[in-house]
Design a protein around this motif. Structure first.
Motif, PDB file in Angstrom:
ATOM      1  N   ARG A 109      41.427  23.385 122.333  1.00  0.00           N
ATOM      2  CA  ARG A 109      42.640  23.307 122.231  1.00  0.00           C
ATOM      3  C   ARG A 109      43.609  24.077 123.361  1.00  0.00           C
ATOM      4  O   ARG A 109      44.381  23.625 123.912  1.00  0.00           O
ATOM      5  CB  ARG A 109      43.406  23.662 121.002  1.00  0.00           C
ATOM      6  N   ASP A 110      43.129  25.196 123.683  1.00  0.00           N
ATOM      7  CA  ASP A 110      43.654  25.991 124.738  1.00  0.00           C
ATOM      8  C   ASP A 110      43.687  25.357 126.058  1.00  0.00           C
ATOM      9  O   ASP A 110      44.514  25.255 126.686  1.00  0.00           O
ATOM     10  CB  ASP A 110      43.431  27.334 124.586  1.00  0.00           C
ATOM     11  N   LEU A 111      42.383  24.979 126.291  1.00  0.00           N
ATOM     12  CA  LEU A 111      42.006  24.294 127.535  1.00  0.00           C
ATOM     13  C   LEU A 111      42.784  22.809 127.727  1.00  0.00           C
ATOM     14  O   LEU A 111      43.419  23.017 128.916  1.00  0.00           O
ATOM     15  CB  LEU A 111      40.502  24.118 127.652  1.00  0.00           C
ATOM     16  N   TRP A 112      42.756  22.222 126.730  1.00  0.00           N
ATOM     17  CA  TRP A 112      43.456  20.940 127.126  1.00  0.00           C
ATOM     18  C   TRP A 112      45.137  21.330 127.273  1.00  0.00           C
ATOM     19  O   TRP A 112      45.804  20.957 128.188  1.00  0.00           O
ATOM     20  CB  TRP A 112      43.482  20.295 125.558  1.00  0.00           C
ATOM     21  N   ALA A 113      45.652  22.272 126.404  1.00  0.00           N
ATOM     22  CA  ALA A 113      47.097  22.673 126.648  1.00  0.00           C
ATOM     23  C   ALA A 113      47.469  22.911 128.003  1.00  0.00           C
ATOM     24  O   ALA A 113      48.145  22.841 128.828  1.00  0.00           O
ATOM     25  CB  ALA A 113      47.506  23.501 125.595  1.00  0.00           C
ATOM     26  N   ALA A 114      46.460  23.875 128.577  1.00  0.00           N
ATOM     27  CA  ALA A 114      46.395  24.400 130.011  1.00  0.00           C
ATOM     28  C   ALA A 114      46.397  23.501 131.086  1.00  0.00           C
ATOM     29  O   ALA A 114      47.010  23.204 132.003  1.00  0.00           O
ATOM     30  CB  ALA A 114      45.329  25.626 130.084  1.00  0.00           C
TER      31      ALA A 114
ATOM     32  N   MET B  16      38.309  15.835 135.145  1.00  0.00           N
ATOM     33  CA  MET B  16      37.850  15.830 133.763  1.00  0.00           C
ATOM     34  C   MET B  16      38.967  15.499 132.887  1.00  0.00           C
ATOM     35  O   MET B  16      39.842  16.245 132.759  1.00  0.00           O
ATOM     36  CB  MET B  16      37.271  17.166 133.495  1.00  0.00           C
ATOM     37  N   ASN B  17      38.878  14.362 132.370  1.00  0.00           N
ATOM     38  CA  ASN B  17      39.863  14.141 131.381  1.00  0.00           C
ATOM     39  C   ASN B  17      39.400  14.305 129.834  1.00  0.00           C
ATOM     40  O   ASN B  17      38.483  14.052 129.393  1.00  0.00           O
ATOM     41  CB  ASN B  17      40.118  12.545 131.187  1.00  0.00           C
ATOM     42  N   MET B  18      40.296  15.441 129.315  1.00  0.00           N
ATOM     43  CA  MET B  18      39.910  15.662 127.963  1.00  0.00           C
ATOM     44  C   MET B  18      40.840  14.893 127.031  1.00  0.00           C
ATOM     45  O   MET B  18      42.178  14.768 127.397  1.00  0.00           O
ATOM     46  CB  MET B  18      40.211  17.113 127.644  1.00  0.00           C
ATOM     47  N   HIS B  19      40.615  14.814 125.749  1.00  0.00           N
ATOM     48  CA  HIS B  19      41.548  14.015 124.839  1.00  0.00           C
ATOM     49  C   HIS B  19      42.541  15.241 124.150  1.00  0.00           C
ATOM     50  O   HIS B  19      42.021  16.502 124.654  1.00  0.00           O
ATOM     51  CB  HIS B  19      40.831  13.238 123.897  1.00  0.00           C
ATOM     52  N   ASN B  20      43.413  14.814 123.247  1.00  0.00           N
ATOM     53  CA  ASN B  20      44.125  15.933 123.002  1.00  0.00           C
ATOM     54  C   ASN B  20      43.377  16.328 121.514  1.00  0.00           C
ATOM     55  O   ASN B  20      43.591  15.869 120.484  1.00  0.00           O
ATOM     56  CB  ASN B  20      45.541  15.400 122.441  1.00  0.00           C
ATOM     57  N   PRO B  21      42.601  17.582 121.611  1.00  0.00           N
ATOM     58  CA  PRO B  21      42.092  17.987 120.474  1.00  0.00           C
ATOM     59  C   PRO B  21      42.952  18.631 119.418  1.00  0.00           C
ATOM     60  O   PRO B  21      44.037  19.237 119.523  1.00  0.00           O
ATOM     61  CB  PRO B  21      41.072  19.097 120.917  1.00  0.00           C
ATOM     62  N   ALA B  22      42.602  18.428 118.099  1.00  0.00           N
ATOM     63  CA  ALA B  22      43.539  18.890 116.903  1.00  0.00           C
ATOM     64  C   ALA B  22      43.399  20.312 116.965  1.00  0.00           C
ATOM     65  O   ALA B  22      42.356  20.909 117.425  1.00  0.00           O
ATOM     66  CB  ALA B  22      42.744  18.388 115.676  1.00  0.00           C
ATOM     67  N   PRO B  23      44.734  20.922 116.690  1.00  0.00           N
ATOM     68  CA  PRO B  23      44.573  22.541 116.549  1.00  0.00           C
ATOM     69  C   PRO B  23      43.696  22.976 115.427  1.00  0.00           C
ATOM     70  O   PRO B  23      43.604  21.981 114.344  1.00  0.00           O
ATOM     71  CB  PRO B  23      46.047  22.716 116.229  1.00  0.00           C
ATOM     72  N   PRO B  24      42.849  24.138 115.430  1.00  0.00           N
ATOM     73  CA  PRO B  24      42.313  24.665 114.411  1.00  0.00           C
ATOM     74  C   PRO B  24      43.128  24.233 113.144  1.00  0.00           C
ATOM     75  O   PRO B  24      42.381  24.454 112.242  1.00  0.00           O
ATOM     76  CB  PRO B  24      41.837  25.772 114.843  1.00  0.00           C
ATOM     77  N   GLY B  25      44.087  24.975 113.094  1.00  0.00           N
ATOM     78  CA  GLY B  25      44.947  25.246 111.911  1.00  0.00           C
ATOM     79  C   GLY B  25      45.289  23.725 111.088  1.00  0.00           C
ATOM     80  O   GLY B  25      45.060  23.751 109.894  1.00  0.00           O
ATOM     81  N   GLU B  26      45.161  22.686 112.163  1.00  0.00           N
ATOM     82  CA  GLU B  26      45.306  21.271 111.365  1.00  0.00           C
ATOM     83  C   GLU B  26      43.922  20.943 110.684  1.00  0.00           C
ATOM     84  O   GLU B  26      44.103  20.444 109.366  1.00  0.00           O
ATOM     85  CB  GLU B  26      45.379  20.285 112.743  1.00  0.00           C
ATOM     86  N   LEU B  27      42.872  21.459 111.194  1.00  0.00           N
ATOM     87  CA  LEU B  27      41.542  21.049 110.394  1.00  0.00           C
ATOM     88  C   LEU B  27      41.498  21.822 109.435  1.00  0.00           C
ATOM     89  O   LEU B  27      40.971  21.484 108.180  1.00  0.00           O
ATOM     90  CB  LEU B  27      40.386  21.465 111.495  1.00  0.00           C
ATOM     91  N   LEU B  28      41.872  23.305 109.381  1.00  0.00           N
ATOM     92  CA  LEU B  28      41.785  24.256 108.418  1.00  0.00           C
ATOM     93  C   LEU B  28      42.653  23.862 107.154  1.00  0.00           C
ATOM     94  O   LEU B  28      42.381  23.643 105.992  1.00  0.00           O
ATOM     95  CB  LEU B  28      42.243  25.499 108.670  1.00  0.00           C
ATOM     96  N   ALA B  29      43.912  23.150 107.425  1.00  0.00           N
ATOM     97  CA  ALA B  29      44.860  22.640 106.298  1.00  0.00           C
ATOM     98  C   ALA B  29      44.011  21.654 105.539  1.00  0.00           C
ATOM     99  O   ALA B  29      44.366  21.687 104.413  1.00  0.00           O
ATOM    100  CB  ALA B  29      46.292  22.194 107.005  1.00  0.00           C
ATOM    101  N   GLY B  30      43.227  20.812 106.236  1.00  0.00           N
ATOM    102  CA  GLY B  30      42.666  19.710 105.685  1.00  0.00           C
ATOM    103  C   GLY B  30      41.622  20.432 104.378  1.00  0.00           C
ATOM    104  O   GLY B  30      41.282  20.128 103.569  1.00  0.00           O
ATOM    105  N   TRP B  31      40.858  21.494 105.129  1.00  0.00           N
ATOM    106  CA  TRP B  31      39.775  22.092 104.342  1.00  0.00           C
ATOM    107  C   TRP B  31      40.591  22.618 103.118  1.00  0.00           C
ATOM    108  O   TRP B  31      39.930  22.722 101.960  1.00  0.00           O
ATOM    109  CB  TRP B  31      39.224  23.453 104.907  1.00  0.00           C
ATOM    110  N   LEU B  32      41.773  23.261 103.266  1.00  0.00           N
ATOM    111  CA  LEU B  32      42.265  23.727 102.166  1.00  0.00           C
ATOM    112  C   LEU B  32      42.635  22.971 101.159  1.00  0.00           C
ATOM    113  O   LEU B  32      42.776  23.022  99.814  1.00  0.00           O
ATOM    114  CB  LEU B  32      43.590  24.687 102.411  1.00  0.00           C
ATOM    115  N   GLU B  33      43.348  21.557 101.672  1.00  0.00           N
ATOM    116  CA  GLU B  33      43.604  20.490 100.848  1.00  0.00           C
ATOM    117  C   GLU B  33      42.494  20.182  99.919  1.00  0.00           C
ATOM    118  O   GLU B  33      42.588  19.778  98.758  1.00  0.00           O
ATOM    119  CB  GLU B  33      44.116  19.221 101.729  1.00  0.00           C
TER     120      GLU B  33
END
Length: 94
Positions: free
Chosen positions: A74-79, A1-18
């Motif tokens: 993100r954790d599963l992709w990194a593992a 199973m090939n997963m793409h590199n998902p964005a870290p939650p913090g990166e998405l959260l930073a966009g929300w704050l912006e």
């Protein structure tokens, strides 16, 4: 199973704050956590916990579990990336 590199939650959260035009300090205070803790999440140095997921869900109107699912992806992709560096584990049984 090939997963793409998902964005870290913090990166998405930073966009929300912006988008909300909210500072890290102000949002951390709103969540009732330290600025350092929020900064660690935003910069990918700390994972989103169940408690943090609920705080973010309450503050941003997301579904409970949304941020945890992002973290798990993100954790599963990194593992999976780390698993490429070790011998595969043989399946037990036939």
């Amino acid at each position: 199973m090939n997963m793409h590199n998902p964005a870290p939650p913090g990166e998405l959260l930073a966009g929300w704050l912006e988008d909300l035009d909210m500072s890290v300090t102000a949002f951390a205070a709103h969540l009732g956590i330290s600025r350092v803790m929020l900064s660690r999440i935003l910069n990918g140095h700390a994972a989103v916990t169940a408690d943090m997921d609920l705080r973010l869900s309450e503050a941003l109107g997301t579904t409970p579990g949304y941020w945890l699912k992002l973290q798990a992806q993100r954790d599963l992709w990194a593992a999976g990336e780390r698993a490429k560096e070790r011998p595969p584990v043989a399946r037990i049984g036939a």
